[in-house]
Structures are given as structure tokens and as C-alpha cells.
Write a protein that holds these residues in place. Structure first.
Motif, short mmCIF file in Angstrom:
data_model
loop_
_atom_site.label_atom_id
_atom_site.label_comp_id
_atom_site.label_asym_id
_atom_site.label_seq_id
_atom_site.Cartn_x
_atom_site.Cartn_y
_atom_site.Cartn_z
N THR A 54 9.77 13.07 -9.52
CA THR A 54 9.94 13.62 -8.18
C THR A 54 8.81 14.59 -7.85
N ALA A 55 8.35 15.32 -8.84
CA ALA A 55 7.27 16.29 -8.64
C ALA A 55 5.94 15.62 -8.32
N SER A 64 15.93 6.17 -15.32
CA SER A 64 16.56 7.16 -14.45
C SER A 64 16.00 8.56 -14.70
N ALA A 65 15.82 8.91 -15.97
CA ALA A 65 15.30 10.24 -16.29
C ALA A 65 13.83 10.36 -15.86
N LEU A 66 13.07 9.29 -16.04
CA LEU A 66 11.66 9.34 -15.65
C LEU A 66 11.52 9.44 -14.13
N THR A 67 12.39 8.74 -13.41
CA THR A 67 12.37 8.83 -11.95
C THR A 67 12.65 10.25 -11.49
N THR A 68 13.59 10.90 -12.15
CA THR A 68 13.89 12.29 -11.81
C THR A 68 12.69 13.19 -12.07
N ARG A 69 12.04 13.01 -13.21
CA ARG A 69 10.87 13.83 -13.54
C ARG A 69 9.72 13.56 -12.56
N GLY A 84 0.78 -1.23 0.00
CA GLY A 84 0.00 0.00 0.00
C GLY A 84 0.81 1.27 0.00
N ASP A 85 2.07 1.22 -0.40
CA ASP A 85 2.89 2.43 -0.45
C ASP A 85 2.38 3.34 -1.58
N PRO A 86 1.84 4.51 -1.27
CA PRO A 86 1.28 5.38 -2.31
C PRO A 86 2.33 6.02 -3.20
N ASP A 87 3.60 5.91 -2.81
CA ASP A 87 4.67 6.53 -3.59
C ASP A 87 5.52 5.51 -4.33
N ALA A 88 5.11 4.24 -4.30
CA ALA A 88 5.86 3.22 -5.06
C ALA A 88 5.78 3.56 -6.55
N ARG A 97 3.20 8.79 -6.47
CA ARG A 97 3.67 8.20 -7.73
C ARG A 97 2.94 6.91 -8.08
N ALA A 98 2.44 6.16 -7.09
CA ALA A 98 1.68 4.95 -7.40
C ALA A 98 0.40 5.30 -8.16
N TYR A 99 -0.19 6.44 -7.85
CA TYR A 99 -1.38 6.89 -8.56
C TYR A 99 -1.02 7.39 -9.96
N ALA A 100 0.14 8.02 -10.08
CA ALA A 100 0.60 8.44 -11.41
C ALA A 100 0.76 7.23 -12.31
#
Length: 489
Positions: free
Chosen positions: A463-464, A456-461, A430-434, A469-472
Motif C-alpha cells: 500500500t505504501a 494478502s500480506a504483501l498487498t497490504t505492505r 498502462g496502469d502504473p499501480d497494477a 506498484r507496477a514499477y515496484a
């Protein structure tokens, strides 16, 4: 939030349902407590005091409002966003641990002393674990009294009360009604048609977009354990006192839930796990507001706001299925899982559908013949290592899991890469930021949207997008035409 008096008053005066479950309003002049969206005329601000939990209101001597029924509010989204001690304790309390094992059992699971647990939970919730569990028992008792024909003695023990007297006293104190009056005043519901079936509504914070939520569950359903039938997702449940079968269907303003339990004492746990499965305690307004700030995601969020993360009712089961799904199609993963279920699952009866088994436990799978698994040797090693670690307690996956520590433990297992560890963190823990930057569907969507497509580039982007991020990922997956994104007919 309950300490921000000005903000709470505004929410009550506007009857804002988004704050239901975040805090409770106790009215000094009437002695009742309400949800923020109570339809009654709001009291004067000077007559309001705010509490972080229903249990805190009850301990302060307030009874539940008979009009807005604050005990039926969605749960606080705080406990699904955080991984600290209090949040983990609240997830375990919702799963019935205090009723089954006491506060000492709760403390043992979390690795703290009972005094530390009591102090920290009380400081944040305004009530200790026992009071929170008592409030939960009262909610369960009300639900059983209103939706079943069980004798009141059976209602009392099924809700977790140790005696009829305690049950009667608690119900009268919390609801200002006797148990029989609760049943008499309840709206009459049509009979379920099947003896022992409990029908109820699961509330959520709007908006909720059901397509990817139910589409994912239906498209990945393991035959015998899960199915989509007559507009509902159905599955078997392994529960502390027995087993159950649940049917969940999206409806305007709620999720329709039908539960058949072998032991009614499992009702509270079954509801908690179904809510967790469908991510019903999420705060979609906060999630979507954060993601909408990125111009690349704005059209996706505006098109279908309120996407949830499809989760699980059994963390160990999901971990096994994640390994079975490594580098194979959805259909192949379902086939592998169905073979394990047929060979090792516990048979169940399903008078209303085609469910046949409970998913096997790690202990049952630890004894399987690996040579019978039609998969590469390395994946067989990954699977057998996982189930043995789960069976012997060397790895624990549950509502109380510390997300970073558990992810690190998973990555230490043979055959576990970032994708497998992160999909378990997202859907089982249930980590919402996974985040899944190496996932093919995520990378394809990112490329189509003009986002960086390398991990790597997508992970950097991304961050916002934190901490959502799990919902993204759900919004990115939804750009594909895969069946997981379509609500079945």
C-alpha cells in the motif's frame, strides 16, 4: 502544475529538464514559448506566463522556440498515470484518433458528448481536442521535413493536414519558419541506407535503466514478429493505414528509433506507440522517490534507478500472449505464439532483418482451429473466449480503457485469474499501480528481501508503494537472474 507560478519559475531558472512536458513557458516580451530546460538566459519572472500544453501556447499567439524546440519534449506523465476522462482523451489524441475520426469519433469512443469532451479537455489543457491534434500535426510535419527527403506535399498529407495551404500556414505560425526553411536549418543526418526509413531520437526523462526494459522485450520476443538484432529491439507494427517495422536501441540521453512505414501517415501513431511501449513519458524521479521511502526497496532503487514498465504496441496482442503464457515457461509461451503467427499472421517483408509477420488480429484468431492448439482444453477455452469477445467488440482493450472496469471485465472471462488480469492491466493498459502479488518471481523477491511473501500480506505492505506498484514489480523482478532482466549483447 502550470498554475503553481512559483514552482514553475524555479524550474525555469534552474533549467530543470525533469519538468519538460509538464508545462510550457511563454515569454511575453519575445512572443515565444519554451520548455523549462531551455538553455537561453531565463526571462524575468514578470515576463513569464505558463501553459499546460504546446497547443495552449499556440492558441495564445506564441511560437515555438527555435533553440530548445519545445515540441520535442517528452509527453506529460499525467496521461500515463491517470484513468479519468481527460487522460484517456489525451492518449487517444496521441494515437491519432482526432485526425482519423474527428472530435465526434473521440467522444463516441469515450462515451461522452462532444461538448463534454471539449469542455473538460479545454479546462485542463488550455486548448480543445482540435487544437491539440493540430499541434501534434505540426510536430509530425517538422519531424518529416527535417528527417526525410519526402516532397513537401507528401509531408503535408502524411502529417495529417487536409491541404498544402493549411500545412504551410500552420508551420509558419508555430515555428516562424516555412517548411523548406525547417528542412534547410535541420542538422544533416547520415543516410539510413534503406529507402523509406525514418531515423529519429525519442526523448525521455532521466534516469532510464534499460536492462529490464529491453531485456524483457528481447527475452519474450515472438519469432517473426520481434527480434533482438545488432543491439536493437525490432518488431512489426500494425497501424491504421498500413504496417511498419521499428528498431529501438538505448543510447545516452535518448532512444534511437528507425521506422519503416508502408504509409507515412502512420508516423505520429507509430511514434506514440513506441513511446508507450518503452514507457518513455514516465516520471522516474517521482516513482523512485516514492519507492525509495521503503527501506526494503531502497537498495534496489539506488542500484538501478529509472526502471520502466515494458508495455506493448497492441493491447489485444498482449492479452492473447498473456493467456498463452499462463502457467508455462517463457520459451513455451513464445513457441505457442510463434505457431499462431505462422498460421494466421499477415506476411511482411523485412530487408534489414528476420521479421516475417504481423501478429494476427482477434478477428483472424477467432476463426482458428482450437484442436490444433497444443495446450490444455481449459486454456484453449480461455483463449477462444478472449479473441471472440475482442473480435465482436464485447471487450475493448486500448488507450481509452478504463482500468478498473476493464480489469473487472477480464476477471469475468473463463480462465482469467488475478495474475492474468493484472499483468494485462500493467503492460497493456498502462496502469502504473497494477500489482502482481501472486507472481512467483515477485513472491521470491519479497521473501529474499524480508517482505511478506503471501499475496494478502504483501498487498497490504505494498500500500505504501501506491500509485507506483507496477514499477515496484520491476524492481522486485530485477532481483532474479532471469534473462528478462539482462540487456542483450
Amino acid at each position: 502544475m502550470h498554475t503553481d507560478t512559483e514552482r514553475c519559475v524555479r524550474a525555469v531558472q534552474s533549467k530543470d529538464a525533469r519538468f519538460d512536458g509538464w508545462f510550457y513557458t511563454a515569454v511575453l516580451t519575445t512572443g515565444i514559448y519554451c520548455r523549462p530546460s531551455c538553455p537561453a538566459v531565463p526571462p524575468k519572472p514578470a515576463h513569464m506566463v505558463f501553459h499546460p500544453s504546446a497547443a495552449a501556447c499556440q492558441q495564445a499567439g506564441f511560437r515555438a522556440c527555435k533553440r530548445c524546440r519545445p515540441d520535442t519534449s517528452p509527453g506529460s506523465p499525467e496521461w500515463n498515470v491517470r484513468a479519468d476522462l481527460v487522460a484517456r482523451a489525451m492518449r487517444l489524441i496521441a494515437d491519432g484518433v482526432v485526425d482519423r475520426e474527428g472530435v465526434t469519433g473521440l467522444a463516441a469512443r469515450l462515451g461522452y458528448s462532444t461538448r463534454q469532451i471539449e469542455r473538460q479537455v479545454r479546462a485542463e489543457l488550455g486548448a480543445g481536442p482540435l487544437a491539440l491534434a493540430r499541434a501534434q500535426r505540426a510536430r509530425t510535419a517538422r519531424l518529416l521535413a527535417e528527417t526525410t527527403d519526402l516532397p513537401m506535399a507528401d509531408v503535408a498529407f502524411a502529417a495529417g493536414f487536409s491541404s498544402i495551404r493549411t500545412f504551410n500556414d500552420t508551420v509558419r505560425e508555430v515555428f516562424a519558419l516555412s517548411p523548406s526553411e525547417l528542412r534547410t536549418r535541420a542538422p544533416k543526418h547520415a543516410a539510413s541506407g534503406t529507402p523509406g526509413v525514418i531515423t529519429l531520437r525519442l526523448p525521455f526523462r532521466a534516469p532510464l535503466h534499460p536492462d529490464n526494459l529491453f531485456g524483457h522485450l528481447a527475452a519474450t520476443a515472438v519469432p517473426g514478429v520481434e527480434e533482438w538484432r545488432d543491439g536493437a529491439y525490432r518488431r512489426t507494427l500494425r497501424l491504421p493505414y498500413g504496417h511498419g517495422i521499428v528498431a529501438l536501441a538505448p543510447r545516452p540521453g535518448h532512444i534511437a528509433c528507425r521506422l519503416a512505414l508502408s504509409d507515412p501517415r502512420d508516423l505520429t501513431v507509430a511514434i506514440s506507440r513506441c513511446r508507450r511501449l518503452l514507457d518513455l513519458d514516465a516520471d522516474p524521479v517521482a516513482v523512485d522517490e516514492q519507492l525509495r521511502a521503503d527501506p526494503a526497496l531502497t537498495p534496489l532503487v539506488d542500484k538501478a534507478p529509472g526502471r520502466r514498465v515494458p508495455r506493448t504496441v497492441d493491447e489485444a496482442e498482449f492479452a492473447v500472449r498473456a493467456v498463452l503464457g499462463q502457467q508455462v515457461s517463457t520459451a513455451a509461451a513464445r513457441t505457442h505464439a510463434a505457431r499462431l503467427v505462422t498460421a494466421h499472421g499477415t506476411p511482411v517483408d523485412d530487408p534489414e532483418g528476420g521479421l516475417t509477420h504481423l501478429f494476427p488480429t482477434p478477428e483472424e484468431l477467432a476463426a482458428l482451429d482450437t484442436d490444433a492448439l497444443a495446450m490444455p482444453r481449459t486454456r484453449r477455452t480461455t483463449l477462444t473466449t478472449l479473441v471472440r469477445r475482442l473480435a465482436d467488440g464485447g471487450l475493448r482493450l486500448g488507450a481509452d480503457s478504463d482500468w478498473p472496469e476493464t480489469r473487472a471485465a477480464l476477471l469475468a472471462l473463463p480462465g482469467f485469474g488475478p495474475w492474468t488480469a493484472d499483468v494485462i492491466a500493467m503492460r497493456a493498459l498502462g496502469d502504473p499501480d497494477a500489482f502482481l502479488p501472486t507472481d512467483l518471481g515477485v513472491r521470491r523477491a519479497a521473501d529474499a528481501l524480508g517482505l511478506p511473501s503471501t499475496p494478502s500480506a504483501l498487498t497490504t505492505r505494498a500500500t505504501a508503494w501506491r500509485p507506483w506498484r507496477a514499477y515496484a514489480v520491476q524492481y522486485l523482478w530485477a532481483t532474479d537472474s532471469h534473462p528478462i532482466n539482462v540487456l542483450p549483447a
